[in-house]
Design a protein around this motif. Sequence first.
Motif, PDB file in Angstrom:
ATOM      1  N   VAL A   1      17.108  67.279  24.848  1.00  0.00           N
ATOM      2  CA  VAL A   1      17.371  66.061  25.612  1.00  0.00           C
ATOM      3  C   VAL A   1      18.802  65.604  25.342  1.00  0.00           C
ATOM      4  CG1 VAL A   1      14.979  65.275  25.701  1.00  0.00           C
ATOM      5  CG2 VAL A   1      16.394  64.634  23.777  1.00  0.00           C
ATOM      6  N   CYS A   2      19.402  64.934  26.332  1.00  0.00           N
ATOM      7  CA  CYS A   2      20.770  64.430  26.222  1.00  0.00           C
ATOM      8  C   CYS A   2      20.766  62.905  26.267  1.00  0.00           C
ATOM      9  CB  CYS A   2      21.640  64.977  27.351  1.00  0.00           C
ATOM     10  SG  CYS A   2      21.949  66.758  27.235  1.00  0.00           S
ATOM     11  N   GLY A   3      21.669  62.300  25.500  1.00  0.00           N
ATOM     12  CA  GLY A   3      21.664  60.850  25.340  1.00  0.00           C
ATOM     13  C   GLY A   3      21.956  60.067  26.597  1.00  0.00           C
TER      14      GLY A   3
ATOM     15  N   VAL B   1      21.120  65.677  21.991  1.00  0.00           N
ATOM     16  CA  VAL B   1      22.572  65.788  22.170  1.00  0.00           C
ATOM     17  C   VAL B   1      23.114  64.403  22.492  1.00  0.00           C
ATOM     18  CG1 VAL B   1      24.425  67.091  23.270  1.00  0.00           C
ATOM     19  CG2 VAL B   1      22.128  68.074  23.151  1.00  0.00           C
ATOM     20  N   PRO B   2      23.592  63.652  21.507  1.00  0.00           N
ATOM     21  CA  PRO B   2      24.082  62.295  21.778  1.00  0.00           C
ATOM     22  C   PRO B   2      25.359  62.315  22.605  1.00  0.00           C
ATOM     23  CG  PRO B   2      24.596  62.949  19.531  1.00  0.00           C
ATOM     24  CD  PRO B   2      23.738  64.044  20.088  1.00  0.00           C
ATOM     25  N   GLY B   3      25.490  61.325  23.492  1.00  0.00           N
ATOM     26  CA  GLY B   3      26.725  61.170  24.243  1.00  0.00           C
ATOM     27  C   GLY B   3      26.974  62.226  25.286  1.00  0.00           C
ATOM     28  N   ALA B   4      25.940  62.946  25.714  1.00  0.00           N
ATOM     29  CA  ALA B   4      26.093  63.994  26.728  1.00  0.00           C
ATOM     30  C   ALA B   4      25.241  63.658  27.936  1.00  0.00           C
ATOM     31  CB  ALA B   4      25.688  65.352  26.160  1.00  0.00           C
ATOM     32  N   TRP B   5      25.695  64.099  29.114  1.00  0.00           N
ATOM     33  CA  TRP B   5      24.981  63.803  30.356  1.00  0.00           C
ATOM     34  C   TRP B   5      24.193  65.020  30.830  1.00  0.00           C
ATOM     35  CZ3 TRP B   5      30.338  64.396  30.134  1.00  0.00           C
ATOM     36  CH2 TRP B   5      30.892  65.422  30.886  1.00  0.00           C
ATOM     37  N   HIS B   6      23.344  64.813  31.810  1.00  0.00           N
ATOM     38  CA  HIS B   6      22.498  65.868  32.366  1.00  0.00           C
ATOM     39  C   HIS B   6      23.374  66.972  32.960  1.00  0.00           C
ATOM     40  CE1 HIS B   6      18.674  67.352  34.040  1.00  0.00           C
ATOM     41  NE2 HIS B   6      19.372  67.708  35.099  1.00  0.00           N
ATOM     42  N   GLY B   7      23.209  68.209  32.445  1.00  0.00           N
ATOM     43  CA  GLY B   7      23.964  69.339  32.966  1.00  0.00           C
ATOM     44  C   GLY B   7      25.389  69.423  32.462  1.00  0.00           C
ATOM     45  N   PHE B   8      25.701  68.764  31.349  1.00  0.00           N
ATOM     46  CA  PHE B   8      27.088  68.739  30.881  1.00  0.00           C
ATOM     47  C   PHE B   8      27.623  70.130  30.559  1.00  0.00           C
ATOM     48  CE2 PHE B   8      25.006  69.091  26.816  1.00  0.00           C
ATOM     49  CZ  PHE B   8      25.941  69.649  25.948  1.00  0.00           C
TER      50      PHE B   8
ATOM     51  N   ASP C   1      21.226  61.089  29.745  1.00  0.00           N
ATOM     52  CA  ASP C   1      20.452  61.732  30.802  1.00  0.00           C
ATOM     53  C   ASP C   1      19.328  60.796  31.252  1.00  0.00           C
ATOM     54  OD1 ASP C   1      18.935  63.421  32.413  1.00  0.00           O
ATOM     55  OD2 ASP C   1      18.987  65.094  31.009  1.00  0.00           O
ATOM     56  N   PRO C   2      19.151  60.586  32.565  1.00  0.00           N
ATOM     57  CA  PRO C   2      18.008  59.778  33.014  1.00  0.00           C
ATOM     58  C   PRO C   2      16.662  60.406  32.664  1.00  0.00           C
ATOM     59  CG  PRO C   2      19.120  60.818  34.878  1.00  0.00           C
ATOM     60  CD  PRO C   2      20.006  61.015  33.686  1.00  0.00           C
ATOM     61  N   LEU C   3      16.667  61.674  32.271  1.00  0.00           N
ATOM     62  CA  LEU C   3      15.438  62.338  31.844  1.00  0.00           C
ATOM     63  C   LEU C   3      15.221  62.233  30.332  1.00  0.00           C
ATOM     64  CD1 LEU C   3      15.725  65.611  33.965  1.00  0.00           C
ATOM     65  CD2 LEU C   3      14.491  63.518  34.541  1.00  0.00           C
ATOM     66  N   ARG C   4      16.097  61.525  29.647  1.00  0.00           N
ATOM     67  CA  ARG C   4      16.032  61.465  28.185  1.00  0.00           C
ATOM     68  C   ARG C   4      14.690  60.941  27.677  1.00  0.00           C
ATOM     69  NH1 ARG C   4      19.442  56.832  25.436  1.00  0.00           N
ATOM     70  NH2 ARG C   4      17.737  55.684  26.468  1.00  0.00           N
ATOM     71  N   ASP C   5      14.287  59.767  28.122  1.00  0.00           N
ATOM     72  CA  ASP C   5      13.116  59.113  27.540  1.00  0.00           C
ATOM     73  C   ASP C   5      11.824  59.873  27.830  1.00  0.00           C
ATOM     74  OD1 ASP C   5      14.841  57.240  26.571  1.00  0.00           O
ATOM     75  OD2 ASP C   5      14.349  55.706  28.059  1.00  0.00           O
ATOM     76  N   THR C   6      11.707  60.430  29.035  1.00  0.00           N
ATOM     77  CA  THR C   6      10.487  61.170  29.346  1.00  0.00           C
ATOM     78  C   THR C   6      10.446  62.486  28.573  1.00  0.00           C
ATOM     79  OG1 THR C   6      11.581  62.039  31.335  1.00  0.00           O
ATOM     80  CG2 THR C   6      10.130  60.142  31.611  1.00  0.00           C
ATOM     81  N   GLY C   7      11.611  63.102  28.322  1.00  0.00           N
ATOM     82  CA  GLY C   7      11.643  64.303  27.498  1.00  0.00           C
ATOM     83  C   GLY C   7      11.258  64.020  26.061  1.00  0.00           C
ATOM     84  N   LEU C   8      11.792  62.919  25.511  1.00  0.00           N
ATOM     85  CA  LEU C   8      11.433  62.527  24.146  1.00  0.00           C
ATOM     86  C   LEU C   8       9.939  62.218  24.035  1.00  0.00           C
ATOM     87  CD1 LEU C   8      14.460  60.207  23.274  1.00  0.00           C
ATOM     88  CD2 LEU C   8      13.956  62.434  22.259  1.00  0.00           C
ATOM     89  N   ALA C   9       9.416  61.523  25.029  1.00  0.00           N
ATOM     90  CA  ALA C   9       8.000  61.160  25.003  1.00  0.00           C
ATOM     91  C   ALA C   9       7.116  62.404  25.047  1.00  0.00           C
ATOM     92  CB  ALA C   9       7.674  60.225  26.163  1.00  0.00           C
ATOM     93  N   TYR C  10       7.491  63.386  25.846  1.00  0.00           N
ATOM     94  CA  TYR C  10       6.681  64.602  25.943  1.00  0.00           C
ATOM     95  C   TYR C  10       6.738  65.385  24.634  1.00  0.00           C
ATOM     96  CZ  TYR C  10       4.352  68.513  28.288  1.00  0.00           C
ATOM     97  OH  TYR C  10       3.455  69.486  28.670  1.00  0.00           O
TER      98      TYR C  10
END
Length: 352
Positions: free
Chosen positions: A265-267, A294-301, A269-278
Amino acid sequence: MAPELAPVLEQLPPMLDPYADIAGTRAGLHTLACHFPADRTGVESERFGVPRPDGSELAVEVYRPVGAPGASPGGPGPLPYEHGPLPYEPDPLPGVLQFHGGGYTFGQAPPGEDRTAIELVRAVGAAVVSVEYRLAPEHPCPAAVEDCFLALEWTAGQAAALGIDPARLAVSGQSAGGGLAAAVALMARDRGGPALVHQSLVVPDLDDSAGTRPTPADDDPRLPDGAFVQRGWRHYVPEGAGAHPYAAAARATDLRGLPGACVVVCGLDPLRDTGLAYARRLADAGVPVALHYVPGAWHGFEMFAPETRLARETTAYWTGRLRAALHGGREGGSEEGPGSGLTPRPSSAAPA
């Protein structure tokens, strides 16, 4: 923003909406891939048509190290090796089912040009089956996930002819591909196989509620945000279409008995929280999980900054976990045993 990525982001223009003209987006990605062909050094591939129940065919491309065992089902035998002695013992290779990303609507590579599959062959030492699943909106759910499961069944059934060890199969995907990989792992468990030893879920898009709440990227027009994620889901699972049990892996109420997972997961990323939860739910269900944040990184960086430390460490980590799961006993490592729970690995640490 990670300091190393800030200069890269400064060069990016505002993000265009790829869903505004899906056909144009697909054509543009195809043209780009043709202009910058993948480096296939040491990797060969073969294309197959897998029959669907309705008589149509699912296209898959099987990538292998040059000279590895395997041939077309019903073909003449092992592929020739033209570069000297085989670099390894000619045992069957482990197999990885690779599902591309693209919001369930685009992302298919031209034949033989799946860069992720090619890189996985080299990094993992496996045969990689790249699956050209049907795309939304022309083919909404469950077309994609049923195609991916069909590819898994076909790979297991043709394992001997393909030079693949059916006892060492894994699924892998990024973004939408990660969501499909998680769903296929559930399907394999619920439908009695084929058995999987690992699932690589890289920034997985596995929850249709992702993006409906504020996300870290909402204030920057250069980054994928929650609205971007939701547009993909509306094409894949149209409103009123009904809930398919494997439309979104996060809908599953029981995660017990699934193969070990690596979740990235990336910090930003709008998918961050759902990835962490799963990842947490998998661990709570007794599934071995390695979590790479990956802190401070976006989706697909990684696509925009492939040579950065963050990108190299992230890729090395999840491919290393996949390699260990597939080659464990043969290379002196192994996947964690049941119940080991979350193994957090911040990207600032050296990759395993």
